[in-house]
Design an enzyme around this catalytic site. Structure first.
Site, PDB file in Angstrom:
ATOM      1  N   SER B 150       0.844  -1.197   0.000  1.00 29.76           N
ATOM      2  CA  SER B 150       0.000   0.000   0.000  1.00 29.76           C
ATOM      3  C   SER B 150       0.885   1.256   0.000  1.00 29.76           C
ATOM      4  O   SER B 150       1.767   1.374  -0.847  1.00 29.76           O
ATOM      5  CB  SER B 150      -0.940  -0.046   1.203  1.00 29.76           C
ATOM      6  OG  SER B 150      -1.952   0.909   1.089  1.00 29.76           O
ATOM      7  N   ASP B 317      -8.938  -6.370  -4.591  1.00 33.47           N
ATOM      8  CA  ASP B 317      -8.519  -5.065  -4.056  1.00 33.47           C
ATOM      9  C   ASP B 317      -9.093  -3.971  -4.938  1.00 33.47           C
ATOM     10  O   ASP B 317      -8.691  -3.821  -6.087  1.00 33.47           O
ATOM     11  CB  ASP B 317      -6.991  -5.001  -4.034  1.00 33.47           C
ATOM     12  CG  ASP B 317      -6.453  -3.720  -3.391  1.00 33.47           C
ATOM     13  OD1 ASP B 317      -7.262  -2.814  -3.082  1.00 33.47           O
ATOM     14  OD2 ASP B 317      -5.231  -3.637  -3.192  1.00 33.47           O
ATOM     15  N   HIS B 350      -8.167  -4.993  -0.225  1.00 33.01           N
ATOM     16  CA  HIS B 350      -6.851  -4.384  -0.013  1.00 33.01           C
ATOM     17  C   HIS B 350      -6.133  -5.008   1.181  1.00 33.01           C
ATOM     18  O   HIS B 350      -4.911  -5.134   1.193  1.00 33.01           O
ATOM     19  CB  HIS B 350      -7.032  -2.884   0.186  1.00 33.01           C
ATOM     20  CG  HIS B 350      -5.762  -2.107   0.195  1.00 33.01           C
ATOM     21  ND1 HIS B 350      -4.892  -2.093  -0.866  1.00 33.01           N
ATOM     22  CD2 HIS B 350      -5.194  -1.323   1.145  1.00 33.01           C
ATOM     23  CE1 HIS B 350      -3.854  -1.317  -0.568  1.00 33.01           C
ATOM     24  NE2 HIS B 350      -4.010  -0.853   0.645  1.00 33.01           N
TER      25      HIS B 350
END
Lengths: 380, 380
Positions: B150, B317, B350
């Site tokens: 991320s 995601d 995610h």
């Protein structure tokens, strides 16, 4: 062929008999505000009821006395997809709304004060029941069509289940047979935003001469986020900066921030939407789940439906995606229902159901010709 | 082979030279808190820097003195994908954080008071610069790998661009080369939630002996919504009711509401995350756009990168979808870079980058064997 330029006029019908609600509560009396367009034919066989979405109201077509066009004016009017030269179109503001039908901003006859948070929780079933009373009042034995997008589409489904003989066609656009956990979660965040605003005063903000503007604006910003597609936001705003360069502060920098903040503030101030209404509408959405009374089987829930169906979805709609419409279509086909389905290519996300789109309009117009035939058969 | 059971210990390094920031501001001095795992080999060729995401910190592996496992403990440790028997792993808390590195809760040496909102805006570039100073302090000429998921993956990209000769491998997981308009919009709603909390006091809440808990909890709820996939929320919560039946009120009814509210409150109270840090981190995410300095051409931005790359994405995601990783891979291939790419099947959205997944672990382990070879070549 020329479009009417007289402003639309709303009418109010008052029902003085109590409405028994799904919650077990009762609404002692209520008003429904509605607009109509076109002429009801002699045997009342050309009437269409349009159901509105979360923040919609009864002003669906034409231009009102403030110059405001109806929220579906692109598709409903003389010569339009739903042709008011042909059909008698009715649209009412839902109970619990804040545009003239009885809702949280109305006076509670039992206390003489504004309802505020004491207004009972509404469900799609309650709305449909009140709309059915309006139908009787208007002298319409059967709607030739029920039409609605998003939450409005859910009401159309509820109509088809609760009053199967009262509609010939059901047009369900950008809807879902029930909210997903993610949908509910978004609603819950929006509600938290409103309810944690210190100006909310546990819903009694009118008595405190204030409104929870900040919370309502936040809720609306979040709503807009789910109505637009990622692609469309990219096309519309990209990473464009308002001032052309990074400011390194917490002001509004990106165009998309500016847009969302504007939408939020407009909703909370200029449009003066009632926060309790927003809460009620999201809750009715969360609760909508007609299959729950039929062993969680949507096919069983729709078994009693008699209407012919048009179901429409939009490719980039991630709030109620095409897959959610497929669930409805599948359940209808399980019952050998007469169902047409169109999946419209669009970049506009959930909002697409309100926006111009040639394919969508073509599908809509074509289907309405079928509806018109059914109206004429009766009308002859 | 047996896992160490001693609690991890954080170290702090203080840099007394000013850090020039991308914003044009200066941080007069700063501390970086970090943890290390494993042993640095003789020629310092087995060092890996792990970069954390929005709410992460320096405690990435093992169990700290409070019994808390590191945020990537499943993948980093003795015998794990990143094997600390083999590698010397370093993880520091980003500047602007609230876990021990200099940030908004630190004392501003110029005023003697807590920085609060006066802490300068940070960017990925600033973080990388400070981490590079830590690298020098640790006597590491070159990281054998940079690893991050991320926001951490974005820092890895920035490292590869800004200090191309300082890393051999770049492992970029669940990241994007820049935020989309939708990503920015979600961040903006979260920031609005925090900044409109009356306890925010324009960021000076510590001086007012309070914290904007409500706003921070809302921001976190919204964050969680974007970390989870719609499918996973459906599987995990569905439409399950806490009390088994509808309550017809605005309390917590659905399990998903309960979960989100719990996550929000935990973050704002038990974890006591600093609201200014949250604002800073989201802003750094919004600003990340390395291509912007290269005519908006990511291929040009990555032209100077020398590292070998592993890029990983997860099918469900929707915060940083596989398509966003494809952009990175494509830009690397344009430069004939050595790049491996894995798209991992997962329902976890995610969050998947933090969770157990056999395929993901296999890819990670395999790639780390390549990294280990490069470490050994130097180590011999």
């Amino acid at each position: 062929m020329c479009e009417q330029i007289q402003p639309t006029q709303a009418e109010i019908f008052s029902f003085e008999t109590p409405l028994e609600l799904a919650s077990g509560n009762q609404l002692p009396r209520y008003d429904l505000i509605y607009e109509t367009y076109g002429e009801l034919n002699a045997d009342a066989s050309n009437a269409i009821l349009v159901c509105h979405a979360l923040s919609g109201d009864h002003h669906v077509s034409g231009v009102d006395s403030d110059g405001k066009p109806g929220w579906w004016n692109g598709y409903i009017g003389p010569g339009k997809a739903i042709d008011t030269n042909e059909f008698f179109v009715v649209c009412s503001n839902n109970l619990g709304g804040c545009r003239g039908s009885t809702g949280p901003t109305s006076i509670n006859p039992e206390t003489g004060k504004v309802y505020g948070p004491d207004f009972p929780i509404m469900t799609c079933r309650d709305w449909v029941q009140s709309q059915n009373a309006l139908r009787e009042h208007l002298g319409i034995e059967q709607w030739v069509a029920l039409v609605g997008g998003s939450m409005g589409g859910m009401q159309v489904l509820q109509w088809a289940i609760d009053y199967p003989e009262k509609l010939k066609h059901a047009i369900v656009i950008a809807a879902a047979p029930k909210l997903s956990a993610q949908n509910i979660a978004f609603n819950e965040v929006a509600r938290r935003a409103i309810m944690s605003d210190p100006e909310f005063h546990e819903g009694r903000f009118i008595e405190h001469n204030t409104t929870p503007k900040g919370g309502l604006a936040l809720a609306r910003m979040l709503g807009h986020l789910t109505y637009l597609s990622d692609d469309m936001m990219g096309i519309k705003f990209g990473r464009e900066l308002r001032e052309g360069k990074l400011q390194y502060n917490f002001g509004v920098e990106f165009q998309v921030e500016s847009y969302l903040r504007y939408q939020g503030e407009k909703f909370a101030t200029k449009m003066n939407f009632d926060a309790n209404t927003y809460l009620l509408m999201t809750k009715a959405l969360d609760y909508f789940d007609p299959a729950s009374e039929f062993e969680d089987d949507l096919s069983k829930a729709l078994a009693q439906a008699q209407a012919k169906f048009l179901v429409v979805s939009f490719t980039s709609d991630w709030r109620f995606s095409p897959e959610r419409s497929h669930e409805i279509v599948k359940a209808l086909l399980d019952n050998d229902a007469d169902v047409s389905y169109a999946e419209i290519q669009s970049e506009h996300g959930h909002d697409a159901f309100l926006l111009p789109n040639a394919h969508y309009e073509g599908v809509f117009r074509n289907y309405m010709q079928r509806v018109a035939q059914d109206a004429q058969v009766n009308g002859d």
